[in-house]
Motif scaffolding. Structure first.
Motif: not given
Length: 440
Positions: A318-319, A332-333, A359-360, A369-371
């Motif tokens: 978000t920021h 790249f949000r 900030t998320f 996206p998952f890892d």
């Protein structure tokens, strides 16, 4: 059923992007492009398949031996022939191809070409252009028997092109309990357009005075002889100080198509870029610090250089409030990714830095996206770069030392480049170090 199973194995079905135990677990790591497809309750193995230029190339080789347990791949000649045929198809479709119309024309020609190149499933010639020529023109008997890898003859201006590509891998941790690792793998690619049935070429690879010796050298079957010191230099012998430093001479009778003359490894003393990455979590924020330093011996002239910093398994970004001492930062949000574009040169100090906070937002129902590896503090920065006219070992092909025994004086061109491959810098505050093996 075959196509659906193949798309599933290659992760190309829209409905199976998630982790699947039978396909994606560490016990099913695939490094060879050879797959076992589950079809009708049984397994079809081996299937050779890979994705290139937005096309899937696949082949089912004949195996005339017991398949349970799976025999070593090196013992199955059909697998080598499958790769040779698929690479031949790829070269035929895309070498010199200018537009989609030309590509469609070549695709329509494939069935007829297979009858010539691979009658009844037996591979005779992987160079489909030769088969196309034999269909259009009457074959002319050759007065001299030619080697199996040189079907047909070349007519035109003589020229020899030599390209040396080195890929450098690195794992850097900034931890006392685990050592940083790096490795260089090189490939020498040649294209020899020479007239005659059996032209002979000798290429010499040289190293500067402080160059790192080449090791674990593998050569193409067309190489006719080698100095024993070239074949016996192995990276396993870490205590051997008498490593052969060249020049490395390769005499050969070249095939018509482009081919890899040899592969090698080398134990260079330092990685080209040294890095430090630290990430600290604070509720919905993370603080990051990155320091990168280009080694003074490395050519400071990149085709491109970027650092990718992913933030997987979290909510959307978000920021971002970060400062970079050099280059520019892009966010790249939708990919939860920061890309630090360093550009084509490091500054005179050879050192650059990035610091700030990210900030998320809250995790939403939309897939982020998952890892499996990049969880919590176990985070990394990955470097992507390319340097033209440079190799980390210093290896080069002197065009004046290239010997050609054929009619006409050929034009000789040489090229070099260094490319990053799996170049990771791990979070030094991670709870447990991630090794290269576990990443694979």
């Amino acid at each position: 059923p075959f196509l659906k199973a193949l798309l599933f194995e290659l992760r190309l079905l829209d409905d199976n992007k998630d982790f699947v135990e039978s396909r994606d677990s560490c016990s099913h790591i695939n490094k060879t492009s050879v797959y076992g497809l589950v079809i009708g309750g049984g397994e079809l193995w081996p299937v050779v398949a890979f994705l290139k230029n937005n096309m899937i190339y696949a082949c089912v080789p004949l195996v005339e031996q017991t398949l349970s347990p799976h025999p070593p791949l090196i013992s199955i000649s059909g697998i080598s022939q499958s790769f040779e045929l698929l690479f031949g198809i790829q070269d035929f479709l895309f070498l010199g191809q200018k537009n989609d119309t030309e590509l469609n024309t070549k695709l329509n020609q494939l069935p007829d070409l297979f009858l010539q190149a691979c009658p009844f499933g037996t591979l005779l010639d992987a160079n489909l252009q030769n088969s196309l020529d034999s269909i259009n023109f009457a074959s002319v008997p050759h007065p001299q028997k030619q080697p199996a890898w040189r079907v047909g003859t070349y007519k035109g201006k003589p020229q020899v092109s030599i390209s040396i590509t080195e890929k450098v891998k690195s794992m850097q941790y900034d931890k006392q309990d685990i050592a940083d690792t790096w490795q260089v793998v090189g490939a020498v690619t040649c294209k020899c357009d020479l007239e005659g049935n059996m032209p002979n070429v000798t290429i010499s690879l040289s190293l500067p005075t402080n160059g790192s010796p080449l090791q674990d050298i593998l050569v193409h079957p067309c190489v006719t002889s080698l100095d024993s010191a070239i074949l016996t230099s192995s990276s396993i012998d870490t205590m051997d100080d008498s490593a052969f430093s060249g020049p490395y001479k390769f005499p050969f009778t070249p095939p018509l198509e482009s081919f890899n003359l040899c592969y090698y490894t080398s134990q260079v003393p330092v990685p080209p870029i040294l890095g430090f990455y630290q990430m600290k979590e604070e509720e919905i924020q993370v603080k990051i610090t990155v320091n990168l330093k280009l080694h003074e011996s490395v050519k400071n002239n990149f085709e491109f250089c970027e650092a990718h910093i992913p933030f997987y398994n979290r909510g959307p970004i978000t920021h971002v409030e970060c400062k970079v001492s050099f280059g520019q930062l892009e966010v790249f949000r939708e990919k939860s990714l920061l890309v630090w574009i360093i550009g084509q040169k490091f500054p005179k100090s050879m050192e650059i830095s990035l610091s700030g906070t990210v900030t998320f937002g809250a995790k939403s129902q939309e897939k982020q996206p998952f890892d499996e590896i990049c969880i919590g503090g176990t985070a990394y920065l990955k470097l992507h770069f390319r340097i033209l006219d440079y190799t980390l070992t210093g290896c080069y092909a002197d065009q004046h030392s290239v010997q050609v025994f054929a009619s006409g004086k050929p034009k000789i061109s040489t090229h070099r480049k260094l490319i990053s491959s799996d170049y990771y810098i791990w979070n030094s505050k991670a709870p447990a170090p991630v090794t290269y093996g576990s990443l694979l």
